[in-house]
Design a protein around this motif. Sequence first.
Motif, short mmCIF file in Angstrom:
data_model
loop_
_atom_site.label_atom_id
_atom_site.label_comp_id
_atom_site.label_asym_id
_atom_site.label_seq_id
_atom_site.Cartn_x
_atom_site.Cartn_y
_atom_site.Cartn_z
N GLY A 153 0.75 -1.14 0.13
CA GLY A 153 0.27 0.07 0.01
C GLY A 153 0.63 1.17 -0.11
N SER A 154 2.12 1.23 0.21
CA SER A 154 2.91 2.42 0.24
C SER A 154 3.57 2.68 -1.36
CB SER A 154 4.03 2.23 1.13
OG SER A 154 3.73 2.24 2.50
N PRO A 155 3.32 3.71 -1.95
CA PRO A 155 3.95 4.05 -3.10
C PRO A 155 5.60 3.99 -2.92
CG PRO A 155 2.65 5.65 -2.73
CD PRO A 155 2.79 4.82 -1.41
N CYS A 156 6.32 3.17 -3.94
CA CYS A 156 7.65 2.92 -3.79
C CYS A 156 8.60 3.28 -5.24
CB CYS A 156 8.15 1.58 -3.50
SG CYS A 156 7.42 0.39 -4.44
N THR A 157 7.78 3.36 -6.22
CA THR A 157 8.35 3.51 -7.65
C THR A 157 7.55 4.60 -8.56
OG1 THR A 157 7.70 1.73 -8.76
CG2 THR A 157 10.01 1.58 -7.65
N LEU A 158 8.18 5.42 -9.28
CA LEU A 158 7.38 6.42 -10.07
C LEU A 158 8.04 6.31 -11.31
CD1 LEU A 158 4.95 8.34 -10.68
CD2 LEU A 158 6.45 10.15 -9.68
N ALA A 159 7.42 6.03 -12.50
CA ALA A 159 8.01 6.26 -13.92
C ALA A 159 7.01 6.75 -14.91
CB ALA A 159 8.44 4.67 -14.39
N ARG A 160 7.45 7.75 -15.42
CA ARG A 160 6.50 8.43 -16.56
C ARG A 160 7.42 7.96 -17.85
NH1 ARG A 160 6.92 14.14 -14.12
NH2 ARG A 160 8.56 13.11 -13.38
N VAL A 161 6.66 7.30 -18.86
CA VAL A 161 7.32 6.99 -19.93
C VAL A 161 6.72 7.71 -21.17
CG1 VAL A 161 8.02 4.93 -21.59
CG2 VAL A 161 7.97 4.73 -19.28
N TYR A 162 7.37 8.18 -22.28
CA TYR A 162 6.81 8.85 -23.26
C TYR A 162 7.08 8.21 -24.71
CZ TYR A 162 6.17 12.27 -19.64
OH TYR A 162 5.81 12.78 -18.31
N VAL A 163 5.97 8.13 -25.71
CA VAL A 163 6.30 7.73 -26.85
C VAL A 163 5.37 8.60 -27.86
CG1 VAL A 163 5.67 5.78 -28.58
CG2 VAL A 163 6.41 5.16 -26.03
N PRO A 164 6.17 9.36 -28.74
CA PRO A 164 5.49 10.19 -29.65
C PRO A 164 4.55 9.54 -30.46
CG PRO A 164 8.02 10.33 -30.03
CD PRO A 164 7.79 9.24 -28.94
N CYS A 165 3.32 10.12 -30.51
CA CYS A 165 2.24 9.48 -31.08
C CYS A 165 2.39 9.18 -32.54
CB CYS A 165 0.91 10.53 -31.01
SG CYS A 165 0.34 10.82 -29.31
N ARG A 171 16.41 7.90 -34.57
CA ARG A 171 15.06 8.63 -33.90
C ARG A 171 14.93 8.28 -32.55
NH1 ARG A 171 9.18 6.79 -36.51
NH2 ARG A 171 10.29 4.81 -35.99
N VAL A 172 14.65 9.13 -31.61
CA VAL A 172 14.18 8.73 -30.18
C VAL A 172 12.79 8.28 -30.37
CG1 VAL A 172 13.83 9.50 -28.14
CG2 VAL A 172 15.74 10.28 -29.39
N VAL A 173 12.50 6.85 -30.04
CA VAL A 173 11.31 6.26 -30.13
C VAL A 173 10.63 6.22 -28.76
CG1 VAL A 173 11.69 5.14 -31.99
CG2 VAL A 173 12.36 3.93 -29.98
N GLU A 174 11.48 6.46 -27.62
CA GLU A 174 10.79 6.34 -26.13
C GLU A 174 11.82 7.24 -25.04
OE1 GLU A 174 11.24 3.45 -22.51
OE2 GLU A 174 12.59 4.30 -23.73
N ALA A 175 11.04 7.70 -24.22
CA ALA A 175 11.91 8.35 -23.33
C ALA A 175 11.04 8.20 -22.19
CB ALA A 175 12.16 9.91 -23.48
N ALA A 176 12.14 8.04 -20.91
CA ALA A 176 11.40 7.75 -19.47
C ALA A 176 12.01 8.61 -18.52
CB ALA A 176 11.40 6.08 -19.34
N LEU A 177 11.26 9.05 -17.46
CA LEU A 177 11.60 9.69 -16.54
C LEU A 177 11.19 8.99 -14.99
CD1 LEU A 177 10.44 13.30 -17.37
CD2 LEU A 177 12.86 12.35 -17.58
#
Length: 248
Positions: free
Chosen positions: A132-144, A216-222
């Motif tokens: 129940g406790s948050p431990c990881t956060l990931a935001r992944v981006y893919v150009p449409c 080409r950059v096809v994916e980026a993640a923070l």
Amino acid sequence: MATNRYAHIADDIRRQITTGSLSAGDQLPSEAVLARQYSASHVTVREAIQALENEGLILRKHGRGNFVRHTFGRIAYFADYASADTWAADNIAVDVSVRSGEVESGPRLASLLGLPMKTLLTEYVYLGHHRGSPCTLARVYVPCDVAKLDVPLTSPTTPFGEDIRVRLAEVGIEVTRTVSRVTSRLPGAEEAWALRIGTGTAVLTIERRSWDASGRVVEAALLVLPGHSSEAIYESPAPAARGLEATA
């Protein structure tokens, strides 16, 4: 004995947690009760709780109070894009939820992806929980305009969005290179809220970019992980010994 009053209070509560007098999930007395117990001001008690929250010992639940956080082994991010095993956790189960939506690239994402401002992207937000406790956060981006992916909203393969690259391969987009950049800093307000950590808690941040064969950059993640419970591991194969022969 701690010389600062708030540090003395934090030391005593920390001792109760480490000795088992306070167990994971237990609720701490209210700040008013703690203030009377330690003959201290509410401000001093709040500083002590903040220090324990920054250490990952206390979980604040807004409107409910302060609780002893469930501690766990370290979560490791393996920065080896050629390996399927990109993460590991020390004997803990991490439940991951995913939500997605379309966003426009601002300055940071435009620079990260090498795209014009206001380019339409699909954002996938992965949030990992342990008990129940948050431990990881990931935001992944893919150009449409790169791909539209079918990503399940629960039970992904990792909490770091590694399945995005697998799904890119499924639609014919092969990742040929990935670079991860690791830094440490204090969290932003939104990150601290998502991970339920104090704004004084150091976080490990990983910025990941993946390219296809055309460059080409096809994916980026923070990625953002609490510093008290995470690590990044880099592994490279040993260089081949060429032109060397054993001699008698």
